[in-house]
Design an enzyme around this catalytic site. Structure first.
Site, mmCIF file in Angstrom:
data_model
loop_
_atom_site.group_PDB
_atom_site.id
_atom_site.type_symbol
_atom_site.label_atom_id
_atom_site.label_comp_id
_atom_site.label_asym_id
_atom_site.label_seq_id
_atom_site.Cartn_x
_atom_site.Cartn_y
_atom_site.Cartn_z
ATOM 1 N N ASP A 117 0.860 -1.192 0.000
ATOM 2 C CA ASP A 117 0.000 0.000 0.000
ATOM 3 C C ASP A 117 0.895 1.240 0.000
ATOM 4 O O ASP A 117 2.029 1.208 0.474
ATOM 5 C CB ASP A 117 -0.921 0.025 1.226
ATOM 6 C CG ASP A 117 -2.198 0.818 0.977
ATOM 7 O OD1 ASP A 117 -3.275 0.199 0.793
ATOM 8 O OD2 ASP A 117 -2.128 2.072 0.942
ATOM 9 N N ASP A 134 4.133 2.735 -4.132
ATOM 10 C CA ASP A 134 3.151 3.381 -5.003
ATOM 11 C C ASP A 134 3.047 2.554 -6.284
ATOM 12 O O ASP A 134 4.024 2.419 -7.021
ATOM 13 C CB ASP A 134 3.639 4.812 -5.313
ATOM 14 C CG ASP A 134 2.701 5.570 -6.239
ATOM 15 O OD1 ASP A 134 1.777 4.955 -6.813
ATOM 16 O OD2 ASP A 134 2.912 6.784 -6.384
ATOM 17 N N VAL A 135 1.869 2.004 -6.536
ATOM 18 C CA VAL A 135 1.726 1.105 -7.691
ATOM 19 C C VAL A 135 1.958 1.814 -9.026
ATOM 20 O O VAL A 135 2.192 1.161 -10.045
ATOM 21 C CB VAL A 135 0.344 0.402 -7.727
ATOM 22 C CG1 VAL A 135 0.121 -0.445 -6.490
ATOM 23 C CG2 VAL A 135 -0.796 1.401 -7.917
ATOM 24 N N ASN A 164 -5.177 -4.626 -6.915
ATOM 25 C CA ASN A 164 -6.415 -4.174 -6.282
ATOM 26 C C ASN A 164 -6.406 -2.689 -5.904
ATOM 27 O O ASN A 164 -7.471 -2.092 -5.747
ATOM 28 C CB ASN A 164 -6.660 -5.053 -5.040
ATOM 29 C CG ASN A 164 -7.740 -4.509 -4.166
ATOM 30 O OD1 ASN A 164 -8.932 -4.652 -4.468
ATOM 31 N ND2 ASN A 164 -7.365 -3.820 -3.093
ATOM 32 N N TYR A 217 -12.222 7.731 -13.756
ATOM 33 C CA TYR A 217 -12.424 6.425 -13.107
ATOM 34 C C TYR A 217 -13.025 5.429 -14.098
ATOM 35 O O TYR A 217 -12.543 4.299 -14.245
ATOM 36 C CB TYR A 217 -13.323 6.588 -11.886
ATOM 37 C CG TYR A 217 -13.420 5.336 -11.045
ATOM 38 C CD1 TYR A 217 -12.403 4.999 -10.158
ATOM 39 C CD2 TYR A 217 -14.514 4.478 -11.133
ATOM 40 C CE1 TYR A 217 -12.469 3.843 -9.377
ATOM 41 C CE2 TYR A 217 -14.593 3.329 -10.363
ATOM 42 C CZ TYR A 217 -13.574 3.020 -9.483
ATOM 43 O OH TYR A 217 -13.650 1.871 -8.725
ATOM 44 N N LYS A 245 -11.218 1.985 -15.462
ATOM 45 C CA LYS A 245 -11.742 0.653 -15.162
ATOM 46 C C LYS A 245 -12.135 -0.108 -16.432
ATOM 47 O O LYS A 245 -12.076 -1.339 -16.468
ATOM 48 C CB LYS A 245 -12.912 0.749 -14.182
ATOM 49 C CG LYS A 245 -12.481 1.182 -12.778
ATOM 50 C CD LYS A 245 -11.505 0.189 -12.142
ATOM 51 C CE LYS A 245 -11.155 0.547 -10.713
ATOM 52 N NZ LYS A 245 -10.204 -0.419 -10.100
HETATM 53 N N1 LIG Z 1 -15.571 0.498 -2.959
HETATM 54 C C1 LIG Z 1 -16.283 0.325 -4.055
HETATM 55 O O1 LIG Z 1 -17.498 0.542 -4.065
HETATM 56 C C2 LIG Z 1 -15.612 -0.170 -5.308
HETATM 57 C C3 LIG Z 1 -16.419 -0.571 -6.377
HETATM 58 C C4 LIG Z 1 -15.825 -1.086 -7.519
HETATM 59 C C5 LIG Z 1 -14.457 -1.204 -7.590
HETATM 60 N N2 LIG Z 1 -13.679 -0.800 -6.554
HETATM 61 C C6 LIG Z 1 -12.241 -0.987 -6.672
HETATM 62 O O2 LIG Z 1 -11.801 -1.853 -5.656
HETATM 63 C C7 LIG Z 1 -10.435 -1.624 -5.369
HETATM 64 C C8 LIG Z 1 -10.245 -1.531 -3.879
HETATM 65 O O3 LIG Z 1 -10.938 -0.401 -3.410
HETATM 66 P P1 LIG Z 1 -11.548 -0.261 -1.947
HETATM 67 O O4 LIG Z 1 -12.968 0.079 -2.108
HETATM 68 O O5 LIG Z 1 -11.148 -1.416 -1.103
HETATM 69 O O6 LIG Z 1 -10.830 1.089 -1.521
HETATM 70 P P2 LIG Z 1 -9.995 1.527 -0.243
HETATM 71 O O7 LIG Z 1 -9.808 2.994 -0.414
HETATM 72 O O8 LIG Z 1 -10.612 1.015 1.000
HETATM 73 O O9 LIG Z 1 -8.617 0.774 -0.471
HETATM 74 C C9 LIG Z 1 -7.750 1.106 -1.522
HETATM 75 C C10 LIG Z 1 -6.333 1.074 -1.013
HETATM 76 O O10 LIG Z 1 -5.480 1.394 -2.123
HETATM 77 C C11 LIG Z 1 -4.425 2.185 -1.621
HETATM 78 N N3 LIG Z 1 -3.796 2.958 -2.685
HETATM 79 C C12 LIG Z 1 -4.275 4.077 -3.280
HETATM 80 N N4 LIG Z 1 -3.387 4.540 -4.163
HETATM 81 C C13 LIG Z 1 -2.323 3.691 -4.134
HETATM 82 C C14 LIG Z 1 -1.091 3.660 -4.813
HETATM 83 N N5 LIG Z 1 -0.745 4.604 -5.688
HETATM 84 N N6 LIG Z 1 -0.243 2.645 -4.546
HETATM 85 C C15 LIG Z 1 -0.548 1.697 -3.619
HETATM 86 N N7 LIG Z 1 -1.705 1.697 -2.942
HETATM 87 C C16 LIG Z 1 -2.585 2.686 -3.195
HETATM 88 C C17 LIG Z 1 -5.077 3.071 -0.586
HETATM 89 O O11 LIG Z 1 -4.119 3.620 0.312
HETATM 90 C C18 LIG Z 1 -6.062 2.123 0.075
HETATM 91 O O12 LIG Z 1 -5.510 1.511 1.240
HETATM 92 C C19 LIG Z 1 -10.060 -0.375 -6.157
HETATM 93 O O13 LIG Z 1 -9.383 -0.745 -7.334
HETATM 94 C C20 LIG Z 1 -11.405 0.237 -6.493
HETATM 95 O O14 LIG Z 1 -11.351 1.024 -7.649
HETATM 96 C C21 LIG Z 1 -14.228 -0.272 -5.418
#
Ligand SMILES: NC(=O)c1ccc[n+]([C@@H]2O[C@H](COP(=O)([O-])OP(=O)(O)OC[C@H]3O[C@@H](n4cnc5c(N)ncnc54)[C@H](O)[C@@H]3O)[C@@H](O)[C@H]2O)c1
Length: 251
Positions: free
Chosen positions: A36, A60-61, A87, A153, A157
């Site tokens: 993360d 940082d990814v 993820n 976004y 995606k």
């Molecule tokens: N929450 C939703 O409703 C939802 C719906 C569809 C898809 N998603 C996708 O699911 C995935 C997980 O999201 P989530 O809801 O668990 O969000 P979240 O914000 O709880 O977790 C995402 C994590 O990614 C980390 N992150 C952000 N930028 C980063 C970077 N540059 N390098 C490394 N880490 C980084 C953040 O610090 C965070 O801990 C994401 O790809 C998101 O787009 C989420």
């Protein structure tokens, strides 16, 4: 156990679905490299895992140097990389195109699609040497339709599904399976900050109410799908996109 002895890199593991995947994988015998950009949350994830083997990596990814360091250190430490969960992701807070700055566009594209590309490219080296590997990309319902995010976004995606299909096409015969999970509205850090004080989210509440499930999803409901796709039970599944969305895409 389904993932006994497997080494899994999970990005965005400091919160939400990434943390839930890490917990599900360790509970099923895997060792996790939890990645993360935020140091304390990912350290907390590894503390919760409490398995004595999993490690946290601040990275940082969207940075090639960070990504290559994580994969190199994973191979040095554990000798292999069996599973990669791309993820990590960031939302654009539903910003329409005419209000999207260069900075916002580049950040969302950088994390959401450059990240999965950079990590897949790096992890493919050990996976191809092993002749076996699994890549799971967290896409979204925004991979299919508009409205789940803004311009950056939704574009990012959609691109994640293109990457998923091409990787599956190119590497399946060499032992690497690549698939995507497309979550609907899941209650995590990403969506939590958009809630009003009375627990509503004006951007998606109406859409959630219209779904068959009629509720937010939980991170562990995504982790269950990730476990299945990571396991040998999914051996015949290549290049697929699984919606776990409470039926959001039905209407
Ligand atoms: N929450 C939703 O409703 C939802 C719906 C569809 C898809 N998603 C996708 O699911 C995935 C997980 O999201 P989530 O809801 O668990 O969000 P979240 O914000 O709880 O977790 C995402 C994590 O990614 C980390 N992150 C952000 N930028 C980063 C970077 N540059 N390098 C490394 N880490 C980084 C953040 O610090 C965070 O801990 C994401 O790809 C998101 O787009 C989420």
């Amino acid at each position: 156990m389904k993932l006994d002895g497997r080494i899994a890199i999970i990005t965005g593991a400091g919160s939400g679905m990434g943390r839930a995947m890490a917990q599900e994988f360790v509970a099923n015998g895997a060792t996790v490299v939890a990645v993360d950009v935020r140091t304390d949350p990912v350290a907390e994830t590894v503390k919760l895992l409490d398995d004595g083997r999993s490690v946290a990596q601040t990275a940082d990814v969207s940075s090639r140097a960070d990504v290559e360091r994580v994969v190199t250190e994973a191979v040095e430490r554990f000798g292999r990389v069996d599973i990669l969960c791309n993820n990590a992701g960031v939302l654009d807070d539903y910003t329409p195109a005419h209000e999207t700055t260069d900075e916002l566009w580049n950040r969302v594209i950088g994390v959401n699609i450059n990240g999965p590309f950079l990590f897949s490219r790096a992890a493919l080296t050990p996976m191809l040497e092993q002749g076996k590997g699994v890549i799971i990309n967290t896409a979204s319902i925004s991979s299919f339709v508009a409205g789940g995010g803004g311009a950056a976004y939704t574009s990012s995606k959609h691109a994640v599904l293109g990457l998923t299909k091409q990787l599956a096409f190119d590497y399946g015969k060499r032992g690497v399976r690549v698939n995507a999970i497309c979550p609907g509205a899941i209650h995590t850090g990403m969506t939590g900050h958009l809630m009003t004080a009375d627990g509503r989210n004006p951007h998606v509440d109406a859409a959630i109410a219209a779904t068959p499930a009629g509720r937010w999803g939980k991170p562990e409901e995504i982790a269950h799908m990730a476990l299945f796709l990571a396991s040998d039970e999914a051996d015949f599944i290549h290049g697929a996109a699984f919606t776990v969305d409470g039926g959001w895409l039905l209407p």
